[in-house]
Design a protein around this motif. Structure first.
Motif, PDB file in Angstrom:
ATOM      1  N   THR A 168      -0.248   9.991 -15.711  1.00  0.00           N
ATOM      2  CA  THR A 168      -2.285   9.772 -15.996  1.00  0.00           C
ATOM      3  C   THR A 168      -2.459  11.324 -15.590  1.00  0.00           C
ATOM      4  OG1 THR A 168      -2.206   8.820 -13.624  1.00  0.00           O
ATOM      5  CG2 THR A 168      -2.374   7.382 -15.918  1.00  0.00           C
ATOM      6  N   GLY A 169      -1.168  12.021 -14.473  1.00  0.00           N
ATOM      7  CA  GLY A 169      -2.527  13.167 -13.933  1.00  0.00           C
ATOM      8  C   GLY A 169      -3.677  12.754 -12.427  1.00  0.00           C
ATOM      9  N   SER A 170      -3.545  11.593 -12.256  1.00  0.00           N
ATOM     10  CA  SER A 170      -4.433  11.166 -11.299  1.00  0.00           C
ATOM     11  C   SER A 170      -4.268  10.400 -10.581  1.00  0.00           C
ATOM     12  CB  SER A 170      -5.846  10.466 -12.380  1.00  0.00           C
ATOM     13  OG  SER A 170      -6.397   9.711 -11.981  1.00  0.00           O
ATOM     14  N   SER A 171      -4.582  10.534  -9.242  1.00  0.00           N
ATOM     15  CA  SER A 171      -5.015   9.800  -8.471  1.00  0.00           C
ATOM     16  C   SER A 171      -5.052   7.849  -8.015  1.00  0.00           C
ATOM     17  CB  SER A 171      -5.920  10.352  -6.983  1.00  0.00           C
ATOM     18  OG  SER A 171      -6.839  10.110  -7.068  1.00  0.00           O
ATOM     19  N   THR A 172      -5.424   7.912  -9.477  1.00  0.00           N
ATOM     20  CA  THR A 172      -5.883   6.433  -9.466  1.00  0.00           C
ATOM     21  C   THR A 172      -5.523   6.331 -10.789  1.00  0.00           C
ATOM     22  OG1 THR A 172      -8.144   7.121 -10.719  1.00  0.00           O
ATOM     23  CG2 THR A 172      -7.861   6.885  -8.364  1.00  0.00           C
ATOM     24  N   PHE A 173      -5.393   4.442 -10.462  1.00  0.00           N
ATOM     25  CA  PHE A 173      -4.809   4.118 -12.234  1.00  0.00           C
ATOM     26  C   PHE A 173      -5.254   2.591 -11.356  1.00  0.00           C
ATOM     27  CE2 PHE A 173      -1.308   1.267 -14.520  1.00  0.00           C
ATOM     28  CZ  PHE A 173      -1.588   2.513 -15.661  1.00  0.00           C
ATOM     29  N   GLU A 230       0.787  -1.060   0.073  1.00  0.00           N
ATOM     30  CA  GLU A 230       0.022   0.077   0.270  1.00  0.00           C
ATOM     31  C   GLU A 230       1.031   1.038   0.233  1.00  0.00           C
ATOM     32  OE1 GLU A 230      -2.322   3.407   1.604  1.00  0.00           O
ATOM     33  OE2 GLU A 230      -0.771   2.684   2.515  1.00  0.00           O
ATOM     34  N   SER A 231       2.134   0.656   1.162  1.00  0.00           N
ATOM     35  CA  SER A 231       2.763   2.394   1.216  1.00  0.00           C
ATOM     36  C   SER A 231       3.319   2.537  -0.207  1.00  0.00           C
ATOM     37  CB  SER A 231       3.562   2.388   1.928  1.00  0.00           C
ATOM     38  OG  SER A 231       4.649   0.929   0.854  1.00  0.00           O
ATOM     39  N   TYR A 232       3.328   1.474  -1.172  1.00  0.00           N
ATOM     40  CA  TYR A 232       4.916   1.565  -2.641  1.00  0.00           C
ATOM     41  C   TYR A 232       3.293   2.163  -3.545  1.00  0.00           C
ATOM     42  CZ  TYR A 232       8.709  -0.762  -2.353  1.00  0.00           C
ATOM     43  OH  TYR A 232      10.450  -1.523  -2.057  1.00  0.00           O
ATOM     44  N   MET A 233       2.027   1.981  -3.046  1.00  0.00           N
ATOM     45  CA  MET A 233       0.917   2.305  -4.167  1.00  0.00           C
ATOM     46  C   MET A 233       0.706   3.652  -4.218  1.00  0.00           C
ATOM     47  SD  MET A 233      -1.001   1.706  -6.350  1.00  0.00           S
ATOM     48  CE  MET A 233      -1.554   0.307  -6.961  1.00  0.00           C
ATOM     49  N   ARG A 234       1.402   4.878  -2.991  1.00  0.00           N
ATOM     50  CA  ARG A 234       0.410   5.491  -2.251  1.00  0.00           C
ATOM     51  C   ARG A 234       1.939   6.314  -2.491  1.00  0.00           C
ATOM     52  NH1 ARG A 234       1.143   7.788   1.658  1.00  0.00           N
ATOM     53  NH2 ARG A 234       2.235   6.030   3.302  1.00  0.00           N
ATOM     54  N   LEU A 235       2.967   5.998  -3.047  1.00  0.00           N
ATOM     55  CA  LEU A 235       3.889   6.665  -2.827  1.00  0.00           C
ATOM     56  C   LEU A 235       4.676   6.920  -4.996  1.00  0.00           C
ATOM     57  CD1 LEU A 235       6.900   8.568  -3.202  1.00  0.00           C
ATOM     58  CD2 LEU A 235       7.896   5.818  -2.681  1.00  0.00           C
ATOM     59  N   ALA A 236       3.861   6.038  -5.593  1.00  0.00           N
ATOM     60  CA  ALA A 236       3.454   5.627  -7.381  1.00  0.00           C
ATOM     61  C   ALA A 236       2.599   6.703  -7.628  1.00  0.00           C
ATOM     62  CB  ALA A 236       3.142   4.426  -7.477  1.00  0.00           C
ATOM     63  N   LEU A 237       1.600   7.098  -7.229  1.00  0.00           N
ATOM     64  CA  LEU A 237      -0.030   7.631  -7.242  1.00  0.00           C
ATOM     65  C   LEU A 237       0.867   8.919  -7.228  1.00  0.00           C
ATOM     66  CD1 LEU A 237      -2.889   5.899  -5.899  1.00  0.00           C
ATOM     67  CD2 LEU A 237      -2.060   5.997  -8.587  1.00  0.00           C
ATOM     68  N   ALA A 238       1.867   8.839  -6.181  1.00  0.00           N
ATOM     69  CA  ALA A 238       1.815  10.661  -5.352  1.00  0.00           C
ATOM     70  C   ALA A 238       3.139  10.847  -5.757  1.00  0.00           C
ATOM     71  CB  ALA A 238       2.382  10.958  -4.009  1.00  0.00           C
TER      72      ALA A 238
END
Length: 335
Positions: free
Chosen positions: A178-183, A164-172
């Motif tokens: 994508t310029g989005s908070s989701t992928f 989850e922390s890797y995902m948060r960093l990837a999105l941040a």
């Protein structure tokens, strides 16, 4: 001489009383007959008692056993994106630490991570992010790929999972561009406690997320761990080599000797215990499962239930031998 009316009446009364006595006697004999009714009654009572006892034992046995929930009840809450049905390429990025920050610009500072003592210094954090970034590059290039960050809740100082922390960093850090908070083609696998589980649980998470199993797997990790994943974990899962790729993103060259020494201590135990379910490797899993978490893959991937539970005998492992799981697997058949 004709009998008097009185004597005739008496004889009739006597006969009636005698007949009544005989009937009573016969009924008494029937009720208390040892040869027929009493033995039969005892047998029937014994049969009923035995059936009742067996039924109660069966009930108690079932009550003590864990109940397997009907997977259809759980899966009825899942609504998958129809575009996920075409996904067939699993990209795995195993986690190594937990990013606790909120500002991606500070991602290379050690105080932004929950680290083990041996992970401090030596540019390890930059390597963690390099793994994340490379995974994002690959999933952007392949529209049929799903990126899975894998890693459980392994630190006492954090309730966040590595994945989850890797995902948060990837999105941040917007590594998906994508310029989005989701992928939608990236997700997390939040239960793995070691590299073998990173591999296996990511497959089950792919199935959980897409409803199908992958036909190709790519793993991104340290170059010095290539042999562990390619020769040991892949073999333990019987995943075909022609459908597998390992991409190594290593530490800075100055730190290779230290890293390689650590990998000797990681590779050798798995060479003797392919499934990581005995002694040293089992102890590591227990130490990392600080929050007593359990995965959901028995229900979401029932075809892998036997593999998930597979553990060769300890005597086999002690002899330096291995015992491959030879049950049926979804990828046994040609796609």
């Amino acid at each position: 001489m004709l009998p008097s009316p009185v004597s005739s009446a008496r004889r009739g009364t006597y006969r009636r009383n005698a007949a009544t006595s005989r009937r009573k006697f016969n009924l008494f004999d029937v009720l208390y007959s040892r040869a027929r009714v009493t033995n039969l009654g005892f047998l029937l009572l014994a049969v009923v008692t035995t059936i009742s006892l067996l039924y109660n034992l069966r009930y108690l046995s079932r009550a003590r056993q864990p109940k397997h929930t009907d997977s259809s009840v759980l899966l009825s809450t899942v609504s998958r994106d129809v575009t996920h049905l075409r996904l067939n390429h699993l990209i795995i990025v195993p986690g190594h630490a937990i990013w606790k920050g909120t500002d991606p610009e500070l991602r290379l500072r050690e105080d932004q991570w929950v680290l083990e003592p041996y992970q401090r210094g030596g540019g390890r954090i930059s390597t963690f992010f390099a793994h994340i970034y490379r995974g994002a590059e690959l999933v952007r290039e392949d529209v049929n790929a799903l990126l899975v960050f894998s890693g459980g809740q392994t630190r006492s100082a954090s309730t966040t999972t590595e994945a989850e922390s890797y995902m948060r960093l990837a999105l941040a850090a917007d590594v998906f561009q994508t310029g989005s908070s989701t992928f939608k083609r990236a997700t997390t696998e939040d239960h793995a406690l070691d590299s073998f589980q990173n591999f296996l649980f990511s497959i089950t998470r792919f199935h959980e997320y897409t409803g199908r199993y992958p036909t190709k797997i790519t793993i991104i990790g340290y170059e010095f761990k290539r042999a562990r994943f390619t020769d040991l974990h892949r073999r333990a899962l019987r995943w075909p080599m022609e459908k597998f790729q390992y991409i190594g993103v290593d530490l800075d060259v100055d730190h290779h000797p230290i890293a390689e020494t650590g990998e000797v201590n990681g590779y050798l135990p798995y060479s003797r215990d392919l499934y990581g379910c005995h002694s040293v490797l089992l102890s590591k899993r227990r130490q990392r499962n600080l929050h007593a978490r359990f995965h959901s893959y028995y229900q979401s991937s029932p075809a892998l239930r036997e593999l998930l539970d597979w553990c060769p005998s300890s005597s086999t492992s002690a002899k330096g031998e291995d015992e491959l799981f030879m049950g049926g697997l979804p990828w046994d058949h040609a796609y």
